[in-house]
Write a protein that holds these residues in place. Structure first.
Motif, PDB file in Angstrom:
ATOM      1  N   ASP A 295       0.644  -1.217   0.178  1.00 29.65           N
ATOM      2  CA  ASP A 295       0.128   0.124  -0.353  1.00 29.65           C
ATOM      3  C   ASP A 295       1.008   1.247  -0.108  1.00 29.65           C
ATOM      4  O   ASP A 295       2.101   1.309   0.114  1.00 29.65           O
TER       5      ASP A 295
ATOM      6  N   TYR B 104       8.961  -7.022  -8.188  1.00 27.40           N
ATOM      7  CA  TYR B 104       7.759  -6.950  -9.226  1.00 27.40           C
ATOM      8  C   TYR B 104       7.693  -7.837 -10.180  1.00 27.40           C
ATOM      9  O   TYR B 104       8.675  -8.136 -10.999  1.00 27.40           O
TER      10      TYR B 104
ATOM     11  N   ASN C  60       3.731   7.764  -6.986  1.00 29.93           N
ATOM     12  CA  ASN C  60       3.385   8.955  -8.044  1.00 29.93           C
ATOM     13  C   ASN C  60       2.280   9.751  -7.115  1.00 29.93           C
ATOM     14  O   ASN C  60       1.719   9.379  -6.478  1.00 29.93           O
TER      15      ASN C  60
ATOM     16  N   ASP D  77      -0.666   9.972  -7.899  1.00 31.27           N
ATOM     17  CA  ASP D  77      -2.196   9.329  -7.872  1.00 31.27           C
ATOM     18  C   ASP D  77      -2.249   8.591  -6.604  1.00 31.27           C
ATOM     19  O   ASP D  77      -3.306   7.672  -6.219  1.00 31.27           O
ATOM     20  N   GLN D  78      -1.002   8.077  -5.806  1.00 29.54           N
ATOM     21  CA  GLN D  78      -0.765   7.202  -4.667  1.00 29.54           C
ATOM     22  C   GLN D  78      -1.471   5.823  -5.050  1.00 29.54           C
ATOM     23  O   GLN D  78      -1.417   4.881  -4.196  1.00 29.54           O
ATOM     24  N   ARG D  79      -1.512   5.469  -6.303  1.00 32.54           N
ATOM     25  CA  ARG D  79      -1.799   4.126  -6.755  1.00 32.54           C
ATOM     26  C   ARG D  79      -0.748   3.327  -7.560  1.00 32.54           C
ATOM     27  O   ARG D  79      -0.771   2.173  -7.688  1.00 32.54           O
ATOM     28  N   THR D  80       0.237   4.161  -7.973  1.00 29.44           N
ATOM     29  CA  THR D  80       1.143   3.776  -8.744  1.00 29.44           C
ATOM     30  C   THR D  80       2.794   4.333  -8.389  1.00 29.44           C
ATOM     31  O   THR D  80       2.600   5.431  -7.522  1.00 29.44           O
TER      32      THR D  80
ATOM     33  N   VAL E 115       4.501   1.242 -12.359  1.00 32.21           N
ATOM     34  CA  VAL E 115       3.611   0.098 -11.940  1.00 32.21           C
ATOM     35  C   VAL E 115       2.626   0.420 -10.884  1.00 32.21           C
ATOM     36  O   VAL E 115       2.521   1.192 -10.180  1.00 32.21           O
ATOM     37  N   GLU E 116       1.638  -0.491 -10.975  1.00 34.92           N
ATOM     38  CA  GLU E 116       0.593  -0.446  -9.721  1.00 34.92           C
ATOM     39  C   GLU E 116       1.144  -1.074  -8.526  1.00 34.92           C
ATOM     40  O   GLU E 116       1.585  -1.726  -8.293  1.00 34.92           O
ATOM     41  N   ILE E 117       0.935   0.061  -7.215  1.00 37.24           N
ATOM     42  CA  ILE E 117       1.727  -0.512  -6.076  1.00 37.24           C
ATOM     43  C   ILE E 117       1.327  -1.758  -5.505  1.00 37.24           C
ATOM     44  O   ILE E 117       1.998  -2.451  -4.868  1.00 37.24           O
ATOM     45  N   HIS E 118      -0.015  -2.147  -5.806  1.00 35.73           N
ATOM     46  CA  HIS E 118      -0.370  -3.382  -5.160  1.00 35.73           C
ATOM     47  C   HIS E 118       0.038  -4.477  -6.069  1.00 35.73           C
ATOM     48  O   HIS E 118      -0.020  -5.677  -5.358  1.00 35.73           O
ATOM     49  N   GLU E 119       0.802  -4.382  -6.896  1.00 39.59           N
ATOM     50  CA  GLU E 119       1.658  -5.617  -7.649  1.00 39.59           C
ATOM     51  C   GLU E 119       3.081  -5.653  -6.978  1.00 39.59           C
ATOM     52  O   GLU E 119       3.575  -6.517  -7.315  1.00 39.59           O
TER      53      GLU E 119
END
Length: 60
Positions: free
Chosen positions: A2, A20, A31, A33-36, A52-56
């Motif tokens: 997260d 990753y 980034n 957007d707090q998601r990438t 990349v998407e941080i959840h990955e």
């Protein structure tokens, strides 16, 4: 992973092993957007950065 943990890793002086898709990466930035996150592969002369998407991201 997260956004809170990404921020902790970025502010830490410790060498945190993050993967990753099975490859070890350095996190360069979270980034806006707090998601990438912007990352690049660990290793000599591997400077190509990827978003990349941080959840990955997985902390080992």
């Amino acid at each position: 992973m997260d956004a809170k943990r990404v921020k902790q890793i970025l502010s830490s002086s410790a060498d945190v092993d993050v993967k990753y898709n099975g490859a070890s990466v350095w996190i360069d930035a979270l980034n806006d957007d707090q998601r990438t996150a912007t990352v690049h592969l660990r290793g000599p002369r591997l400077e190509e950065r990827t978003i990349v998407e941080i959840h990955e991201l997985v902390e080992e």
